[in-house]
Each structure stands twice: as structure tokens, then as C-alpha cells.
Design an enzyme around this catalytic site. Structure first.
Site, short mmCIF file in Angstrom:
data_model
loop_
_atom_site.label_atom_id
_atom_site.label_comp_id
_atom_site.label_asym_id
_atom_site.label_seq_id
_atom_site.Cartn_x
_atom_site.Cartn_y
_atom_site.Cartn_z
N ASP A 29 0.83 -1.20 0.00
CA ASP A 29 0.00 0.00 0.00
C ASP A 29 0.87 1.26 0.00
O ASP A 29 1.99 1.26 0.50
CB ASP A 29 -0.90 0.00 1.23
CG ASP A 29 -2.07 0.97 1.12
OD1 ASP A 29 -2.32 1.46 0.01
OD2 ASP A 29 -2.71 1.23 2.15
N ASN A 77 -10.02 -2.23 -7.07
CA ASN A 77 -9.16 -1.23 -7.71
C ASN A 77 -9.64 -0.81 -9.10
O ASN A 77 -9.14 0.17 -9.66
CB ASN A 77 -7.72 -1.75 -7.82
CG ASN A 77 -6.99 -1.74 -6.51
OD1 ASN A 77 -6.02 -2.49 -6.31
ND2 ASN A 77 -7.43 -0.91 -5.56
#
Length: 252
Positions: A29, A77
Site C-alpha cells: 500500500d 481497484n
């Protein structure tokens, strides 16, 4: 949060093999945040993140970890801007081509989990080729979670089990935890012992929800493009020092 020490890959690692995690999973991340803090486009964070992938994979192989699973692209995503998604697909395709020789040289076995829909044909072709060429290897398994979501995985497993019941291959009474595990994308893989998350976020983000039931969690404030071998080493050191009881009493 722990700060990494200076380390080189030539230095011997001070955690004995029997104290290391068998399977390390990583939620990578912070690529976009890393770039934005430097007034760079988000895609530059993804580009820089490939270096962290390369270093982490090579060190996992050097340490003879059984498996390293990287959360590359979640099923959520796809909500991101199309330009960013196109770049991510390009990076993935490029990685599969450029790292293939290193993967084969280091005896790494590549596997991929997640749904294939939405991934461009050219990218799928290179993914499949790397999986095929590395299938005969017997070193560290590199599992890439691409277009992956754990809830979707559990839905797919449930459908597969329901079909087996419908076909008379399985009765409802025979369904147990092993049945579910055997129908997940990760069948025949060990559950993660250690889950690493970068960028300081304290959430699982729909990643390996079934499989991480007893994984040790390790979070660093460092964004993924900043993640270094020293960070991996520190995470493993911290893991080795924990008392894993699995619901029982401490042995200490």
C-alpha cells in the site's frame, strides 16, 4: 512503528530458518501517496513500487521462504481512473517479461490468484507464460493476487461446493473447513504466517480473509516504494519473537 536498520543482502540473517515464517503475505500500500508527497503523478509511485517488489521477491528466495504472496491488484481497484489502470496492466505485463529470467534462475515458482475478467489479453498471455515456464521449479513460491478479492473468492468456492453437492459428489454433512480450503484459489498453499502491510493502514482490505485467521500482523508507516530488505528482515525478527498460541495457552 519499527524503523529499519541498514542491511545488505550479503549479510547473514540472524533469525534461524526454523523461526522464520513459512508464508509471508504483503499488502503493498501507499504507491500513490508516496508519489503525491513528492508532487509526482500517482503512476510514478507504481513504477517505483516495482523495485520494492523485485527486492522483496529476491530476498524471500534468498531466505528460502516457502511462499511470498503479494496483493497486486484488488477487485475494488477497478474503480480507479482508466489511465492508472492501463499503466498498472502495462507494468504487470512488463514485469512478467523482464523478470522471467531472474525468476527461473532463482528457482521461483509463480502462481496467480484472482479472477481473470478485465485483464487485457496481452497481459494474461505473459502471466500464463511465466506461470508455465516456472512450473518445474521447486524453490520459493511467488503468488501474485491480481484482480483478487477475498469475498469474491469465498463466493466462488461456495458455488463450487454447491455444484459438487448438486452433482452428488458431496453431501452437506461432509463439508468442513478442509472442504472450503480445498475450493479456494489458494488450495494446496500454506496459510500465511505473517501479514505485512505498508503505509500505516490498520485494515485487511478484503485480502485472504479465510487464510489469515492466525497470521501475525506487522504494519509499517513506510509506503511500499520505500519498503526495503531491512523492513522485511525486521518484520521476520518481530514474528520470530512472538508467542503464537493458536487459541491455546502460552508455552513460555
Amino acid at each position: 512503528m519499527p524503523e529499519p536498520a541498514t542491511v545488505t543482502t550479503e549479510q547473514p540473517f540472524d533469525v534461524p530458518a526454523e523461526r522464520r515464517p513459512r508464508h509471508v503475505a504483503v499488502i503493498m500500500d501507499g504507491n500513490g501517496r508516496w508519489a503525491q508527497r513528492r508532487n509526482l503523478p500517482r503512476i510514478e509511485g507504481h513504477r517505483r513500487g516495482v523495485n520494492s517488489v523485485r527486492n522483496t521477491v529476491e530476498e524471500a528466495a534468498r531466505l528460502h521462504l516457502a511462499q511470498l504472496t503479494l496483493f497486486c491488484l484488488s477487485s475494488e481497484n477497478w474503480k480507479r481512473p482508466q489511465r492508472e489502470l492501463d499503466f498498472l496492466m502495462h507494468l504487470l505485463e512488463q514485469y512478467m517479461i523482464e523478470e522471467r529470467s531472474t525468476i527461473l534462475k532463482q528457482n521461483i515458482v509463480v502462481s496467480i490468484i484472482g479472477r481473470r475478467d478485465g485483464i487485457p489479453a496481452a497481459t494474461l498471455r505473459e502471466m500464463d507464460e511465466t506461470v508455465r515456464l516456472s512450473a518445474a521449479n521447486n524453490g520459493t513460491r511467488l503468488c501474485l493476487a491480481i484482480n483478487y478479492g477475498s469475498r469474491g473468492e469465498i463466493v466462488d468456492a461456495t458455488r463450487a461446493i454447491a455444484q459438487q453437492v448438486k452433482d452428488g459428489l458431496l453431501s452437506p454433512e461432509q463439508i468442513d473447513e478442509k472442504t472450503i480450503s480445498d475450493n479456494l484459489y489458494t488450495q494446496n498453499m500454506p496459510d500465511p504466517d505473517l501479514l505485512i502491510r505498508t503505509a500505516g493502514e490498520m485494515r485487511i482490505s478484503n485480502f485472504l480473509l479465510w487464510q489469515i485467521s492466525y497470521a501475525e500482523l506487522w504494519v509499517t508507516e513506510r509506503c511500499w516504494p520505500e519498503f526495503e530488505i531491512a523492513d522485511l528482515h525486521q518484520a521476520i525478527r518481530d514474528f520470530a519473537g512472538r508467542d503464537r498460541r493458536f487459541g491455546g495457552l502460552s508455552q513460555i
